[in-house]
Design a protein around this motif. Structure first.
Motif, PDB file in Angstrom:
ATOM      1  N   ARG A  33       0.826  -1.215   0.000  1.00  0.00           N
ATOM      2  CA  ARG A  33       0.000   0.000   0.000  1.00  0.00           C
ATOM      3  C   ARG A  33       0.859   1.264   0.000  1.00  0.00           C
ATOM      4  O   ARG A  33       0.458   2.293  -0.501  1.00  0.00           O
ATOM      5  N   ARG A  34       2.080   1.184   0.560  1.00  0.00           N
ATOM      6  CA  ARG A  34       2.949   2.356   0.668  1.00  0.00           C
ATOM      7  C   ARG A  34       3.929   2.489  -0.493  1.00  0.00           C
ATOM      8  O   ARG A  34       4.726   3.417  -0.526  1.00  0.00           O
ATOM      9  N   ALA A  35       3.890   1.593  -1.454  1.00  0.00           N
ATOM     10  CA  ALA A  35       4.853   1.570  -2.550  1.00  0.00           C
ATOM     11  C   ALA A  35       4.599   2.687  -3.556  1.00  0.00           C
ATOM     12  O   ALA A  35       3.472   3.128  -3.746  1.00  0.00           O
ATOM     13  N   SER A  36       5.676   3.124  -4.203  1.00  0.00           N
ATOM     14  CA  SER A  36       5.532   4.175  -5.209  1.00  0.00           C
ATOM     15  C   SER A  36       6.328   3.890  -6.481  1.00  0.00           C
ATOM     16  O   SER A  36       6.231   4.644  -7.435  1.00  0.00           O
ATOM     17  N   ALA A  37       7.095   2.822  -6.513  1.00  0.00           N
ATOM     18  CA  ALA A  37       7.901   2.484  -7.698  1.00  0.00           C
ATOM     19  C   ALA A  37       7.140   1.533  -8.614  1.00  0.00           C
ATOM     20  O   ALA A  37       6.263   0.802  -8.156  1.00  0.00           O
ATOM     21  N   PRO A  38       7.456   1.517  -9.900  1.00  0.00           N
ATOM     22  CA  PRO A  38       6.834   0.549 -10.802  1.00  0.00           C
ATOM     23  C   PRO A  38       7.123  -0.876 -10.313  1.00  0.00           C
ATOM     24  O   PRO A  38       8.165  -1.126  -9.705  1.00  0.00           O
ATOM     25  N   ALA A  39       6.214  -1.797 -10.579  1.00  0.00           N
ATOM     26  CA  ALA A  39       6.387  -3.155 -10.056  1.00  0.00           C
ATOM     27  C   ALA A  39       5.888  -4.213 -11.025  1.00  0.00           C
ATOM     28  O   ALA A  39       4.967  -3.979 -11.798  1.00  0.00           O
ATOM     29  N   HIS A  40       6.507  -5.356 -10.931  1.00  0.00           N
ATOM     30  CA  HIS A  40       6.093  -6.547 -11.681  1.00  0.00           C
ATOM     31  C   HIS A  40       5.843  -7.646 -10.657  1.00  0.00           C
ATOM     32  O   HIS A  40       6.691  -7.934  -9.829  1.00  0.00           O
ATOM     33  N   PHE A  41       4.657  -8.243 -10.701  1.00  0.00           N
ATOM     34  CA  PHE A  41       4.296  -9.319  -9.787  1.00  0.00           C
ATOM     35  C   PHE A  41       4.290 -10.630 -10.559  1.00  0.00           C
ATOM     36  O   PHE A  41       3.535 -10.770 -11.523  1.00  0.00           O
ATOM     37  N   GLY A  42       5.110 -11.574 -10.165  1.00  0.00           N
ATOM     38  CA  GLY A  42       5.095 -12.913 -10.744  1.00  0.00           C
ATOM     39  C   GLY A  42       4.476 -13.838  -9.717  1.00  0.00           C
ATOM     40  O   GLY A  42       4.994 -13.975  -8.606  1.00  0.00           O
ATOM     41  N   ILE A  43       3.367 -14.456 -10.044  1.00  0.00           N
ATOM     42  CA  ILE A  43       2.615 -15.254  -9.064  1.00  0.00           C
ATOM     43  C   ILE A  43       2.512 -16.699  -9.528  1.00  0.00           C
ATOM     44  O   ILE A  43       1.954 -16.983 -10.581  1.00  0.00           O
ATOM     45  N   GLY A  44       3.074 -17.599  -8.730  1.00  0.00           N
ATOM     46  CA  GLY A  44       2.975 -19.029  -9.009  1.00  0.00           C
ATOM     47  C   GLY A  44       1.688 -19.565  -8.397  1.00  0.00           C
ATOM     48  O   GLY A  44       1.480 -19.464  -7.188  1.00  0.00           O
ATOM     49  N   LEU A  45       0.824 -20.101  -9.217  1.00  0.00           N
ATOM     50  CA  LEU A  45      -0.479 -20.566  -8.719  1.00  0.00           C
ATOM     51  C   LEU A  45      -0.385 -21.836  -7.877  1.00  0.00           C
ATOM     52  O   LEU A  45      -1.348 -22.202  -7.209  1.00  0.00           O
ATOM     53  N   CYS A  46       0.764 -22.498  -7.889  1.00  0.00           N
ATOM     54  CA  CYS A  46       0.965 -23.698  -7.050  1.00  0.00           C
ATOM     55  C   CYS A  46       1.858 -23.388  -5.849  1.00  0.00           C
ATOM     56  O   CYS A  46       2.441 -24.288  -5.253  1.00  0.00           O
ATOM     57  N   ASP A  47       1.971 -22.131  -5.486  1.00  0.00           N
ATOM     58  CA  ASP A  47       2.823 -21.704  -4.373  1.00  0.00           C
ATOM     59  C   ASP A  47       2.224 -22.159  -3.046  1.00  0.00           C
ATOM     60  O   ASP A  47       1.100 -21.786  -2.710  1.00  0.00           O
TER      61      ASP A  47
END
Length: 122
Positions: A33-47
């Protein structure tokens, strides 16, 4: 709950309240919620370490508490990956987001450099 925490609680059922209280201090969504930089989220569905729902929650709340427009962000889901989140394809994609965000932003009367342009790992 799954992974290591579920294993622990399988043998220590009486500790669930304390475990949940402790885990409430480690919440990626609060940090996101406090972030301000560009971001890429990689999400493994079997995590089994960080359930995919936590990655999606962080993505949805990313930058929400800054009072500014939502930072650039993107997500890629990896249906057959676990905690590594599609590492081989995720790393170049994350580097591309970093390069786009670090190069130049609009500011004042023109454009200004806000950080070094990053290069993808070799």
């Amino acid at each position: 709950m799954n992974g290591e925490i579920a294993q622990y609680l399988a043998d220590h059922r009486e500790a669930e309240k304390a475990v949940r209280r402790t885990l409430s201090y480690v919440d990626g969504v609060s940090f996101a919620r406090r972030a301000s930089a560009p971001a890429h989220f990689g999400i493994g569905l079997c995590d089994t370490v960080c359930p995919p729902s936590t990655g999606f929650a962080a993505y949805n709340q990313y930058g929400a508490a800054t009072g500014r427009p939502t930072p650039a962000r993107e997500t890629h889901t990896h249906p057959f990956n676990g905690h590594e989140g599609g590492e081989a394809s995720h790393t170049p994609a994350a580097a591309a987001v970093a390069r786009r965000g670090a190069r130049v932003v609009a500011g004042g009367s023109g454009r200004r450099r806000v950080g070094p342009a990053l290069t993808a790992p070799r």
